[in-house]
Enzyme design. Structure first.
Site, PDB file in Angstrom:
ATOM      1  N   CYS A  73       4.961  -4.122   2.982  1.00  0.00           N
ATOM      2  CA  CYS A  73       3.564  -4.441   2.682  1.00  0.00           C
ATOM      3  C   CYS A  73       3.298  -5.913   2.884  1.00  0.00           C
ATOM      4  CB  CYS A  73       3.236  -4.060   1.241  1.00  0.00           C
ATOM      5  SG  CYS A  73       1.559  -4.504   0.761  1.00  0.00           S
ATOM      6  N   GLY A  74       2.437  -6.231   3.836  1.00  0.00           N
ATOM      7  CA  GLY A  74       2.137  -7.625   4.105  1.00  0.00           C
ATOM      8  C   GLY A  74       0.814  -8.087   3.554  1.00  0.00           C
TER       9      GLY A  74
END
Length: 253
Positions: free
Chosen positions: A100-101
């Site tokens: 998850c960025g």
């Protein structure tokens, strides 16, 4: 430590045998800003200062190293930052996993137009995946890490970082530029080892990097924001071919 030896059962041709394997280490990094618990990032240990600076830059807590009064590691998995800019820090205590960025505030509110006349060549783009792979020391042992590398427009390696999270590797690239006071970086190419998602492109654009290249496919949102910002987005760089999704004028054939 980025590599750990583990015991495994290896199965081949229907037979099982005890063996050992090397795996990439994934551990939490707890980030405190102005004594408040801001985030926990699941990452590959190493270059935590660069990771933290890159993360804080993307999350709009800092614009440059001048905004950082002090940054220090209190333990292997805990880093403390004191800001000089009076930025309000909300205690959020969210966890950012390795896939998850954009679990934080991120870059959803604005896309700035890139200011760069940078150009590169067909030959340089084709050469980047092999240069990236040959410098992935931990991946070559474990097969378990993503990588991001920054190159000059002529294809010379500036820096490379590996991590279980591809967005972490990019944050480390950008954090190193912040630490060296080299932002915005308008004369370079970001090469990544996997697909090119929204978070990769938005991080590069915010840092001023005009050309983003990957060995796999970009997403529709990545293409959209690259087009809007004036960034050149390249995908499927394999062998002697690649796809240019936005602003091909930066690549001379």
């Amino acid at each position: 430590m980025q590599i750990r030896k583990v015991k495994i059962s290896k199965v081949k041709d229907g037979y099982r045998a005890s063996s050992e394997d090397f795996v990439a280490v994934e551990e939490p990094l707890q980030i405190f800003v102005n004594e408040k618990n801001l985030a926990i990032i699941m990452r590959t240990p190493g270059n935590d200062l660069e990771l933290t600076l890159g993360f804080l830059y993307y999350e709009d807590y800092i614009n440059s190293l001048r905004d950082v009064e002090e940054i220090s590691m209190l333990s292997d998995n805990e880093i403390h930052v004191r800001l000089t800019n009076g930025k309000f820090v909300e205690t959020r205590n969210f966890v950012i996993n390795s896939s998850c960025g954009i679990c934080g505030r991120g870059f959803l509110n604005a896309i700035e137009l890139l200011k760069s006349d940078a150009k590169t060549s067909n030959e340089v783009i084709i050469s980047l995946p092999e240069k990236l792979r040959s410098n992935q020391g931990v991946f070559n042992i474990t097969g378990g890490l993503h990588a991001a590398a920054l190159f000059t427009l002529s294809g010379e390696l500036i820096s490379i970082y590996e991590d279980v999270g591809r967005h972490n590797a990019v944050d480390k690239i950008i954090g190193s530029l912040i630490h060296k006071r080299r932002l915005p970086f308008t004369e370079g190419i970001l090469q990544v080892s996997g697909r090119i998602g929204y978070e990769i492109v938005s991080k590069a654009i915010k840092a001023g990097i005009p050309i983003i290249s990957g060995i796999s496919a970009p997403t529709s949102k990545a293409i959209e924001i690259a087009e809007d910002a004036g960034a050149t987005l390249v995908g499927f760089v394999r062998g002697n071919s690649f796809n240019v999704y936005t602003h091909p004028e930066r690549i001379d054939l």
